[in-house]
Design a protein around this motif. Sequence first.
Motif, PDB file in Angstrom:
ATOM      1  N   SER A 128       0.847  -1.184   0.000  1.00  0.00           N
ATOM      2  CA  SER A 128       0.000   0.000   0.000  1.00  0.00           C
ATOM      3  C   SER A 128       0.891   1.246   0.000  1.00  0.00           C
ATOM      4  N   VAL A 129       0.327   2.350  -0.423  1.00  0.00           N
ATOM      5  CA  VAL A 129       1.063   3.610  -0.388  1.00  0.00           C
ATOM      6  C   VAL A 129       1.509   3.927   1.032  1.00  0.00           C
ATOM      7  N   ASP A 130       0.636   3.685   2.000  1.00  0.00           N
ATOM      8  CA  ASP A 130       0.987   3.990   3.393  1.00  0.00           C
ATOM      9  C   ASP A 130       2.181   3.164   3.870  1.00  0.00           C
ATOM     10  N   GLN A 131       2.298   1.917   3.425  1.00  0.00           N
ATOM     11  CA  GLN A 131       3.460   1.112   3.800  1.00  0.00           C
ATOM     12  C   GLN A 131       4.752   1.752   3.293  1.00  0.00           C
ATOM     13  N   VAL A 132       4.726   2.208   2.065  1.00  0.00           N
ATOM     14  CA  VAL A 132       5.912   2.849   1.476  1.00  0.00           C
ATOM     15  C   VAL A 132       6.256   4.128   2.232  1.00  0.00           C
ATOM     16  N   VAL A 133       5.246   4.943   2.498  1.00  0.00           N
ATOM     17  CA  VAL A 133       5.469   6.220   3.186  1.00  0.00           C
ATOM     18  C   VAL A 133       5.934   5.986   4.624  1.00  0.00           C
ATOM     19  N   ASP A 134       5.284   5.078   5.339  1.00  0.00           N
ATOM     20  CA  ASP A 134       5.668   4.802   6.735  1.00  0.00           C
ATOM     21  C   ASP A 134       7.131   4.371   6.822  1.00  0.00           C
ATOM     22  N   GLN A 135       7.523   3.447   5.946  1.00  0.00           N
ATOM     23  CA  GLN A 135       8.903   2.964   5.978  1.00  0.00           C
ATOM     24  C   GLN A 135       9.879   4.085   5.635  1.00  0.00           C
ATOM     25  N   ALA A 136       9.521   4.903   4.651  1.00  0.00           N
ATOM     26  CA  ALA A 136      10.397   6.004   4.249  1.00  0.00           C
ATOM     27  C   ALA A 136      10.598   7.001   5.387  1.00  0.00           C
ATOM     28  N   MET A 137       9.532   7.325   6.105  1.00  0.00           N
ATOM     29  CA  MET A 137       9.659   8.287   7.198  1.00  0.00           C
ATOM     30  C   MET A 137      10.501   7.724   8.344  1.00  0.00           C
ATOM     31  N   ARG A 138      10.353   6.425   8.596  1.00  0.00           N
ATOM     32  CA  ARG A 138      11.211   5.795   9.612  1.00  0.00           C
ATOM     33  C   ARG A 138      12.675   5.828   9.182  1.00  0.00           C
ATOM     34  N   ASP A 139      12.921   5.501   7.928  1.00  0.00           N
ATOM     35  CA  ASP A 139      14.298   5.451   7.447  1.00  0.00           C
ATOM     36  C   ASP A 139      14.911   6.845   7.340  1.00  0.00           C
ATOM     37  N   LEU A 140      14.087   7.851   7.069  1.00  0.00           N
ATOM     38  CA  LEU A 140      14.586   9.223   7.054  1.00  0.00           C
ATOM     39  C   LEU A 140      15.039   9.634   8.449  1.00  0.00           C
ATOM     40  N   ARG A 141      14.237   9.298   9.464  1.00  0.00           N
ATOM     41  CA  ARG A 141      14.624   9.613  10.839  1.00  0.00           C
ATOM     42  C   ARG A 141      15.899   8.879  11.236  1.00  0.00           C
ATOM     43  N   ARG A 142      16.061   7.667  10.736  1.00  0.00           N
ATOM     44  CA  ARG A 142      17.243   6.867  11.070  1.00  0.00           C
ATOM     45  C   ARG A 142      18.461   7.230  10.217  1.00  0.00           C
TER      46      ARG A 142
END
Length: 247
Positions: free
Chosen positions: A196-210
Amino acid sequence: MATVLITGGSSGIGLGFARRFAADGHNLVLVARDQARLDKAAAELHDRYGVHIDTISADLATPDGCATVEKHLTSTAVGVLVNNAGHSLPEPYPRSPLADEERMLDLLVRAPLRLTHAAIPGMVARGKGAILNIASVAGLLPAGTYGAAKAWLIHFSESLRRDLAPHGVRVLAVCPGFTHTNAPHIDTIPVWMWLSVDQVVDQAMRDLRRRKPRSIAGRHFKLYATAVHHAPRRLAARMARSRTPKD
């Protein structure tokens, strides 16, 4: 809150990022070709989240379209740039018309190059910012001109990440696999493979913070990326002959 500029922001993954940043209280600038779709997305986001939203109707496959957005990036304090606009072609090279191939490369390569160049000076001067380049797991394999363009975007992002880290600017290459967007559905792909789009966005935001260099959502696509990385080049080329995941 930083202002976030998102290309291809009226639908699909771009709209998914727009929802996330708006929910976090960020003002938005949405860029796309279709003004009616931009207006609809902007109204819905404003009504739901109460943030200020500007829209820019521009065709980023053209120099004039890029110049319009570059002007905004140099004159406004944009804190986050999401280079998302793009598309693939229905036929592989060289069966697609050359003009279509050139237009796709203009959109996938030249536009992010130009917009990132316009955004960097302001971010560096402020000592903070973020650039998210929406690539694809197709860029991990020799997968035609689409995969080649996405591979360029991944390597461009990782090089830029090292250069800009001392200036407080984060850069992330987001590499989706098969994702449910407004693009035509591929019936031959098993249901379990789709994100889903939300899966892609959620993972991206986590990885951006990391502060990670790449973001790949979905355990199966993470395994895919690992296998591709370690596979011999001849085996990787065979894998690329099958239908490669595209965002």
